[in-house]
Design a protein around this motif. Structure first.
Motif, PDB file in Angstrom:
ATOM      1  N   ALA A 191      27.670   7.855 -74.921  1.00  0.00           N
ATOM      2  CA  ALA A 191      27.654   8.823 -73.827  1.00  0.00           C
ATOM      3  C   ALA A 191      27.771  10.252 -74.348  1.00  0.00           C
ATOM      4  N   GLU A 199      28.563   6.244 -68.636  1.00  0.00           N
ATOM      5  CA  GLU A 199      27.715   7.043 -67.750  1.00  0.00           C
ATOM      6  C   GLU A 199      26.853   8.002 -68.568  1.00  0.00           C
ATOM      7  N   GLN A 243      22.815   0.615 -63.233  1.00  0.00           N
ATOM      8  CA  GLN A 243      23.312   1.450 -62.143  1.00  0.00           C
ATOM      9  C   GLN A 243      22.641   2.810 -62.237  1.00  0.00           C
ATOM     10  N   THR A 244      22.021   3.240 -61.163  1.00  0.00           N
ATOM     11  CA  THR A 244      21.424   4.563 -61.108  1.00  0.00           C
ATOM     12  C   THR A 244      21.835   5.200 -59.794  1.00  0.00           C
ATOM     13  N   SER A 257      22.580  10.445 -62.752  1.00  0.00           N
ATOM     14  CA  SER A 257      23.322   9.721 -63.782  1.00  0.00           C
ATOM     15  C   SER A 257      23.104   8.219 -63.641  1.00  0.00           C
ATOM     16  N   TYR A 258      23.188   7.508 -64.781  1.00  0.00           N
ATOM     17  CA  TYR A 258      22.922   6.076 -64.776  1.00  0.00           C
ATOM     18  C   TYR A 258      23.719   5.414 -65.885  1.00  0.00           C
ATOM     19  N   ARG A 259      23.750   4.081 -65.870  1.00  0.00           N
ATOM     20  CA  ARG A 259      24.408   3.341 -66.940  1.00  0.00           C
ATOM     21  C   ARG A 259      23.833   1.933 -67.041  1.00  0.00           C
TER      22      ARG A 259
END
Length: 201
Positions: free
Chosen positions: A63, A136, A158-159, A179-181
């Motif tokens: 990150a 994130e 996840q977005t 942000s995304y992960r």
């Protein structure tokens, strides 16, 4: 109560890589004419952390290094040492891949593509240990699309506020606008291939 995660054991040569990355970050920052304070504001990474990274005292997590690359307006691959390659044919041996491993989570990022002077595409392999995630990650400064296919295990993307669960063989596309992960919530390793396309303004 979940025990506090301990940094993963390092491999031979890790200290040299950390020092090399830190030196490259400092050089790119200097070339951009940024002070540490300006760089911190631009990247969203604290001045203290940036200073430790530049001195080779801290191995950045995924990150953090993504935010550093964004603050310098370079790709993560370039930040990790990828050299422009304009060859018509390129072979990248497995042993010579440009790779990054998050020192805290074990998240692996392998660059499978050469870096061309006039190419806005990257081809990557990501591996995530069970119960870990990318953390994130921020959106890019330029319009960017991501295409992926799950090679092994189960992946959650996840977005923004949305969450998508993908099984082995599933593919996924998203336009990175927030942000995304990437998350491996399962009990087995997860691996997926990822193509990044940056659209020119």
């Amino acid at each position: 109560m979940k025990s506090q995660r301990q940094p993963r054991a390092g491999r031979a040569g890790d200290d040299a890589i950390v020092i090399e990355v830190g030196s490259r970050v400092k050089r790119l920052r200097t070339q951009a004419g940024l002070t540490l304070e300006e760089f911190a504001a631009q990247s969203g990474v604290s001045r203290a952390m940036l200073s430790k990274v530049e001195r080779g005292e801290k191995s950045p997590t995924l990150a953090i290094i993504v935010r550093i690359a964004k603050g310098l307006n370079v790709s993560m691959s370039a930040l990790m040492g990828a050299e422009p390659d304009a060859a018509q044919v390129t072979v990248i041996r497995k042993a010579n891949r440009l790779a990054f491993t998050d020192p805290e989570t074990g998240f692996e990022r392998h660059n499978l593509s050469p870096t061309h002077l006039d190419n806005d595409l990257e081809f990557l392999l990501h591996r995530i240990p069970p119960g870990e995630s990318s953390g994130e990650l921020p959106p890019y400064k330029v319009p960017t699309e991501k295409y992926l296919v799950v090679h092994q295990g189960q992946l959650t993307v996840q977005t923004g506020e949305a969450s998508y669960v993908l099984d082995t063989g599933d593919s996924f596309y998203f336009d990175v606008r927030e942000s995304y992960r990437f998350i491996n919530a399962g009990k087995t390793p997860c691996a997926y291939y990822l193509v990044i396309r940056r659209r020119r303004l």
